[in-house]
Structure formats: structure tokens, C-alpha cells
Design a protein around this motif. Sequence first.
Motif, PDB file in Angstrom:
ATOM      1  N   TYR A 160       0.827  -1.210   0.000  1.00 54.35           N
ATOM      2  CA  TYR A 160       0.000   0.000   0.000  1.00 54.35           C
ATOM      3  C   TYR A 160       0.864   1.265   0.000  1.00 54.35           C
ATOM      4  N   LEU A 161       1.950   1.243   0.755  1.00 55.76           N
ATOM      5  CA  LEU A 161       2.831   2.412   0.796  1.00 55.76           C
ATOM      6  C   LEU A 161       3.442   2.693  -0.575  1.00 55.76           C
ATOM      7  N   GLN A 162       3.797   1.644  -1.313  1.00 54.89           N
ATOM      8  CA  GLN A 162       4.363   1.829  -2.644  1.00 54.89           C
ATOM      9  C   GLN A 162       3.366   2.519  -3.579  1.00 54.89           C
ATOM     10  N   PHE A 163       2.100   2.186  -3.447  1.00 55.81           N
ATOM     11  CA  PHE A 163       1.067   2.815  -4.273  1.00 55.81           C
ATOM     12  C   PHE A 163       0.802   4.251  -3.824  1.00 55.81           C
ATOM     13  N   ILE A 164       0.723   4.465  -2.520  1.00 54.29           N
ATOM     14  CA  ILE A 164       0.402   5.796  -2.006  1.00 54.29           C
ATOM     15  C   ILE A 164       1.503   6.791  -2.336  1.00 54.29           C
ATOM     16  N   GLU A 165       2.758   6.339  -2.363  1.00 59.82           N
ATOM     17  CA  GLU A 165       3.862   7.241  -2.686  1.00 59.82           C
ATOM     18  C   GLU A 165       3.765   7.786  -4.107  1.00 59.82           C
ATOM     19  N   LYS A 166       3.083   7.075  -4.990  1.00 57.10           N
ATOM     20  CA  LYS A 166       2.931   7.540  -6.374  1.00 57.10           C
ATOM     21  C   LYS A 166       1.752   8.492  -6.542  1.00 57.10           C
ATOM     22  N   ILE A 167       0.946   8.647  -5.485  1.00 54.98           N
ATOM     23  CA  ILE A 167      -0.202   9.562  -5.534  1.00 54.98           C
ATOM     24  C   ILE A 167       0.242  10.930  -5.018  1.00 54.98           C
ATOM     25  N   SER A 168       0.088  11.943  -5.816  1.00 53.38           N
ATOM     26  CA  SER A 168       0.561  13.281  -5.452  1.00 53.38           C
ATOM     27  C   SER A 168      -0.154  13.811  -4.209  1.00 53.38           C
ATOM     28  N   LYS A 169       0.616  14.452  -3.347  1.00 57.06           N
ATOM     29  CA  LYS A 169       0.044  15.065  -2.151  1.00 57.06           C
ATOM     30  C   LYS A 169      -0.760  16.329  -2.482  1.00 57.06           C
ATOM     31  N   GLN A 170      -0.577  16.822  -3.696  1.00 56.48           N
ATOM     32  CA  GLN A 170      -1.352  17.996  -4.105  1.00 56.48           C
ATOM     33  C   GLN A 170      -2.849  17.696  -4.161  1.00 56.48           C
ATOM     34  N   LEU A 171      -3.197  16.452  -4.411  1.00 56.61           N
ATOM     35  CA  LEU A 171      -4.610  16.074  -4.376  1.00 56.61           C
ATOM     36  C   LEU A 171      -5.168  16.257  -2.969  1.00 56.61           C
ATOM     37  N   ASP A 172      -4.395  15.875  -1.960  1.00 59.28           N
ATOM     38  CA  ASP A 172      -4.819  16.056  -0.570  1.00 59.28           C
ATOM     39  C   ASP A 172      -4.964  17.536  -0.236  1.00 59.28           C
ATOM     40  N   GLU A 173      -3.980  18.323  -0.661  1.00 59.95           N
ATOM     41  CA  GLU A 173      -3.997  19.754  -0.348  1.00 59.95           C
ATOM     42  C   GLU A 173      -5.165  20.460  -1.023  1.00 59.95           C
ATOM     43  N   SER A 174      -5.456  20.087  -2.266  1.00 58.90           N
ATOM     44  CA  SER A 174      -6.595  20.696  -2.965  1.00 58.90           C
ATOM     45  C   SER A 174      -7.912  20.341  -2.286  1.00 58.90           C
ATOM     46  N   ALA A 175      -8.022  19.098  -1.848  1.00 61.23           N
ATOM     47  CA  ALA A 175      -9.246  18.673  -1.166  1.00 61.23           C
ATOM     48  C   ALA A 175      -9.397  19.379   0.182  1.00 61.23           C
ATOM     49  N   LEU A 176      -8.277  19.587   0.881  1.00 61.65           N
ATOM     50  CA  LEU A 176      -8.336  20.304   2.161  1.00 61.65           C
ATOM     51  C   LEU A 176      -8.780  21.743   1.973  1.00 61.65           C
ATOM     52  N   LEU A 177      -8.317  22.368   0.895  1.00 55.19           N
ATOM     53  CA  LEU A 177      -8.726  23.749   0.603  1.00 55.19           C
ATOM     54  C   LEU A 177     -10.220  23.826   0.290  1.00 55.19           C
ATOM     55  N   ASP A 178     -10.769  22.755  -0.260  1.00 54.61           N
ATOM     56  CA  ASP A 178     -12.206  22.711  -0.557  1.00 54.61           C
ATOM     57  C   ASP A 178     -13.049  22.325   0.650  1.00 54.61           C
TER      58      ASP A 178
END
Length: 279
Positions: A160-178
Motif C-alpha cells: 500500500y505504501l508503494q502505491f500511495i507514494e505515487k499519488i501526489s500530495k497535491q490532491l490532498d492539499e486541494s481537497a483540504l482547501l475545498d
Amino acid sequence: MERASVYSFLGKSLYYVILSLITIIIFVPLLVVVFAAFKTSPELAATSPFALPKSWSFHNFAVAFEKANMLVGLINSLSVTVSSVVINAILGAMTAFVLNRFNFRFKKTIFLLFIIASVVPAYTTEVARFQTIKSLGLYNTLFAPLIIYAGTDLMQIFIYLQFIEKISKQLDESALLDGASYFRIFRSILFPLLLPATATLAIIKAVDIMNDMYIPYLYMPSKKLSTLSTALMTFVGERATYWNELSAAIILVMLPTILIYLVLRKFIFAGLMDGAMKE
């Protein structure tokens, strides 16, 4: 160049010899079981284990299915397997999400505990686990193996960590801003992107649970709670063992896991390869 060719030839020869030995070790016992499943008891006692059956009758399969109550075992196995795999996938993905996305004080300690848990043999902690299950009132219920199987492990966390590392953290930041919460980010954004890893781990976990005999036999001794694997004990007694019926039952128990693997094998290899490759 000639010496290099000789070394290459010897290396390939050794490679094929090892593969041939592995194939023999795996398939010869399976072949003996298949032959025994189609033999009668007198024929099994009088002929070689490698001798072909005189008549390929499915009588042993019918007896094994009815005698071991395979239908009840199949229902119990599927109930435990599906429930455990769903809970296990959610817990594993959530754990990997927290370990990858957040920095906290005991993060390294948690990693170390997962490593220690994977190194320590499970049988050394069996007494404590058995007492815990019994004190919770879950002994001889379907919830006992469910709780044990639902726990995540180091391999699951790593994939799971190998997959999550390929997912950009910018998606998290954009969702937090929303205005999205971390739970909403995990549920709506991250977990759907982890479906390849989840499918791979779910298949591996399901096959492992379906084939396990130790935990169901120890924690669910009731015949009403028998699984496909523990149903095999029906043919083993103190005075006699019905080898032909037992062989037929073994084949019946193997069929669900073989079908699962054949249908979903591409997801296993795809998930493992995707998790091992980094962009």
C-alpha cells in the motif's frame, strides 16, 4: 568467449534442473491425490499410488461432499473470507495512509512493531491470543477467525505504501482547501486509486484464509461452524483413515482457490508489478 559460453550453458542447465525438481516436488503428490480420489478402498490398498484407476468413478466425490457437509463448509468459509478481506483491506489502507501522509512522534516505533510482529512466530503467542478470544466470548463463533484474519501485516503495509507514494500530495492539499476532511480524502480520493493494490492483496488474503486449517479448527470446533479446510478432518479417525474419500475431499476443497487464482491471476501480477515500480 568460449569460457563465458560454458558458464552460460551451465547456468541455464542448473536453472532448468532446479525448476524441474520444484515441479516434481509440487505435482507428484498432487498426482497421487488425484489417482487416489478415483479409486475404491480395495483398489487403493492393492495398487501402487502412481497406478491409474481402473474406472474413473466420481462416487468418492459424492460421498465426500455429503459426508463432510461441504455446502455448510463453503458457506462458512465464504462468510469468514469475505468479511475478513473487506475489513483487512480498509484497515491496511488506512494504516498505510496515516504512515505515509502524517509525521508523528511514534511513527518509527509503529513500523518497528510491524517488523517485529512479522518476525515473531505466531505460535509463540497462541496462548495469549486464545485467552483473549475466549475472554471476549468469541470462542466457537465465526467472529473468532474474523478478528484474527482482519489484522493487517507488514507485506500489506509495504504494498500500500508503494502505491500511495505515487499519488501526489497535491490532491490532498486541494481537497483540504475545498473543506474536505482527512477521512473524506481517504474515502473519496485515495482509496479508489488503491484499487489495484487492494485487488491484489484481497486475492492473496482470500486464498490464504480459504486454505487455512489451523485457526478454524482451533477456534471453531463445532461441526456447524466447519469450513472447507476443517471438513477434511471428517475422514481422519483414530482407527481408520478413508484415503480415497479424503483425496476426493481435498480436490473439492482445492477447487474454489484454484478457480479464484485462475480467474483473477492477472490482477495479482499487475498489482504486484505496479507496486514495485516507481515513477
